[in-house]
Design an enzyme around this catalytic site. Structure first.
Site, short mmCIF file in Angstrom:
data_model
loop_
_atom_site.label_atom_id
_atom_site.label_comp_id
_atom_site.label_asym_id
_atom_site.label_seq_id
_atom_site.Cartn_x
_atom_site.Cartn_y
_atom_site.Cartn_z
N ALA A 11 0.83 -1.18 -0.25
CA ALA A 11 0.00 0.00 -0.03
C ALA A 11 0.73 1.34 -0.12
CB ALA A 11 -0.91 0.00 1.20
N GLY A 33 -0.01 1.55 -3.46
CA GLY A 33 -0.18 0.86 -4.35
C GLY A 33 0.45 1.31 -5.82
N GLY A 34 1.15 2.43 -5.63
CA GLY A 34 2.00 2.95 -6.76
C GLY A 34 2.99 2.01 -7.36
N CYS A 53 11.95 4.90 1.72
CA CYS A 53 11.91 6.35 1.68
C CYS A 53 12.70 7.22 2.87
CB CYS A 53 10.58 6.86 1.23
SG CYS A 53 9.37 6.66 2.56
#
Length: 411
Positions: free
Chosen positions: A236, A238-239, A350
């Protein structure tokens, strides 16, 4: 008092700032509650802007406040919080001083109101009072980010532009021109920030989705799928699932959160892409079949998103980093167990923290597959060890990008 124009936006901004600094909540989470009483998108945007600019320049604002006082205010004192947002409006949002005073002082009463008025007036009378060119980071943050700290701080100054990921890469040039954007890689379009997403061409058709350029790089490094099986671990919102499906992979998307998986389903439905959705805890789940590749975009401190989420600069410390690093290590161990011979592992976070990036990569007992310059957008280079590390100070002339660490291995 609530009838004062602009006061609800300031009250909401104050609520958001205090929730971040005093309770460690994320700015994104607290926004939902803080903005629900504000009518109109303009005032909601103003509240977000005030809170965001206050958090971006917090250290410098505090130094200004302290310079105008004989005895410093406690960091959790309400007059300090109000003064922070007053100075942010004046020095970053160009709000006239009289409007700053009229809309902020009603947030205080009695002595604290007089104190805030006096400090702001003192600073307002100083000739040439300006913020520095780049925000001052806390010493512990500068230490963690090392020789990239100044460049990252410069990347925090301006909120990011809008990046789109295209389902069909062959349309990149045509769509970029039609939308008035630029492209930094095949399948990528960058538009000015503030662009209304739902008003862009082909939004309802599902031809693209919003995804920062750096966030697209882990999936890009797997290449075309040609029907091979891939597990998108911690999938999630979802990219990456959509990227992999669009690139021809047979995707299994796993996540622990049903609410977040609903977003994956919605995104897949809008784009017409297919993936198998599994709700499970990756630390206890066992796959029933083998995969040709696993992409682990692990939970992390998200300090790499500091230009869009400036609260992470102030919320995240050693405790949070250690907690996430422990979880990342456990997830990596699970992913390596599930890999058959000849399969590929991509690990990504990230985060700007070496404990979540390089330290995790060094613990993987597989053969590294070094990332090459040819696989990356122009202006980006792999590290000497063959990893990819991006930060908000990179590609600055083109609008920057989020911070990511990416490693690749083959079993």
């Amino acid at each position: 008092m609530s009838d004062i124009s602009g006061l609800p936006a300031r009250r909401a901004a104050l609520q958001m700032i205090d929730a971040v600094l005093h309770r460690g909540e994320t700015l994104e989470t607290v926004e939902r509650n803080a903005l629900r009483r504000i009518r109109g998108p303009a005032d909601q945007a103003l509240a977000r802007a005030i809170a965001g600019e206050t958090l971006r320049w917090l250290t410098d604002l505090d130094m200004m406040i302290d310079s105008a006082m004989k005895k410093p205010l406690p960091h959790d004192a309400k007059p300090r919080s109000v003064l922070r947002l007053m100075l942010a409006q004046w020095l970053r949002l160009d709000t006239p001083p009289h409007a700053v005073i009229a809309t902020a002082l009603p947030l205080l009463t009695g002595g604290p109101r007089r104190l805030a008025h006096g400090v702001f007036s003192t600073l307002n009378k100083r000739d040439g009072l300006v913020l520095p060119d780049i925000p001052t980071l806390a010493p512990e943050v500068e230490f963690r980010w090392g020789d990239r700290a100044d460049a990252i701080a410069a990347g925090i100054v301006t909120p990011p532009p809008l990046d789109l990921a295209l389902k069909d890469w062959s349309q990149t040039e045509e769509r970029a021109e039609a939308m008035g954007g630029i492209s930094l890689a095949p399948g990528h379009i960058r538009l000015p920030r503030g662009t209304p997403i739902d008003q862009l061409p082909s939004y309802k058709d599902g031809d693209w989705w919003v995804q920062d350029l750096a966030a697209t790089l882990p999936a890009r490094l797997l290449g075309p799928g040609a029907g091979k099986r891939v597990l998108d671990l911690c999938a999630a919102p979802g990219g990456k699932t959509m990227q992999l499906a669009a690139a021809g992979w047979n995707v299994t998307a796993l996540d622990i959160s049903e609410r977040r998986l609903d977003r994956v389903r919605q995104n897949l439905e809008r784009t017409g892409l297919q993936a198998e959705i599994i709700k499970a805890n990756a630390l206890t789940w066992r796959p029933a079949k083998q995969f040709d590749a696993i992409l682990l975009d692990a939970p992390c401190t998200a300090t790499g998103t500091c230009r869009r989420h400036p609260d992470v600069v102030h919320r995240i410390g050693e405790r949070q980093i250690e907690e996430q690093a422990e979880l990342q290590n456990a997830l990596l161990e699970r992913a390596v167990e599930w890999l058959p011979e000849g399969s590929t592992l991509i690990y990504a976070v990230c985060s700007l923290e070496s404990s979540e990036g390089e330290a995790q990569a060094e613990s993987v007992n597989l053969a590294p597959v070094p990332i090459t310059s040819e696989e990356l957008p122009g202006g980006l280079e792999p590290t000497k060890d063959g990893w990819l590390k991006t930060d908000p100070g990179m590609l600055a002339d083109a609008g920057g990008l989020d911070g990511f660490f990416v490693g690749r291995w083959r079993k």
